[in-house]
Design an enzyme around this catalytic site. Sequence first.
Site, short mmCIF file in Angstrom:
data_model
loop_
_atom_site.label_atom_id
_atom_site.label_comp_id
_atom_site.label_asym_id
_atom_site.label_seq_id
_atom_site.Cartn_x
_atom_site.Cartn_y
_atom_site.Cartn_z
N THR A 1 35.65 32.67 84.97
CA THR A 1 36.49 33.84 84.47
C THR A 1 36.44 33.89 82.85
O THR A 1 36.95 32.90 82.38
CB THR A 1 37.88 33.95 84.92
OG1 THR A 1 37.91 34.07 86.42
CG2 THR A 1 38.35 35.45 84.76
N GLY B 1 44.99 41.71 83.64
CA GLY B 1 43.68 40.88 83.75
C GLY B 1 44.17 39.54 84.38
O GLY B 1 45.35 39.26 83.92
N LYS C 1 38.12 41.79 87.36
CA LYS C 1 39.33 41.05 87.03
C LYS C 1 40.25 41.86 86.36
O LYS C 1 41.32 41.04 85.69
CB LYS C 1 38.91 39.69 86.47
CG LYS C 1 37.58 38.91 87.21
CD LYS C 1 36.98 37.89 86.46
CE LYS C 1 35.93 37.24 87.03
NZ LYS C 1 35.09 36.60 86.01
N SER D 1 37.55 30.19 81.81
CA SER D 1 36.72 29.34 81.40
C SER D 1 36.12 29.73 80.15
O SER D 1 35.88 28.90 79.33
CB SER D 1 35.59 29.06 82.32
OG SER D 1 35.01 30.32 82.69
#
Length: 182
Positions: free
Chosen positions: A9, A53, A41, A132
């Site tokens: 993500t 989000g 997301k 990430s």
Amino acid sequence: MNNTMMRGTTVLAIKMDNTIAMGCDGQVTLGDTVIKSKAVKLRKVYNDKILTGFAGSVADALTLFERLEQKLESYSGNIPRSVVELARDWRMDRALRRLEAVLIVGDPQHLYLISGNGEIIEPDDGIVGIGSGGSYALAAARALVRNTSLHAYDIVKQSLLIASEICIYSNSNIIIEEIKAQ
């Protein structure tokens, strides 16, 4: 780390010039396999006046989105009060405490990162990245804000593209939402 952990993500939000822009990549991985490349997301909530989000578990994030929407309704769209109450519930409630997600919540006036440890962070510079690839997108956004005259939407787009070139858990299937102050 567990090899079957779901990862992947990158979400970035920028609040500037009476506008908030939030974007995400679309990649979700399971271990070393991409299992979805066009995940969404982000959400607009509270009559499309607030952007949210998430990074982390999808099911957990959906639970938190529902709780956030309830708080926003209870407090007439007051974001600071709603996020404080959500963080308090998240930290105190045993079932919620096990949820593994991080949220960004914002509108043209407010921007917050909320975690399950009870942290509520309002970034000093109006820029926040999670997931990430969040740090890569954050660094790119800060550089673009300082050195260009791009608008929030374009900064989010370029920053997420840069993150997708660096983070193996992010891709370039980007979705961006924007809300301008009325």
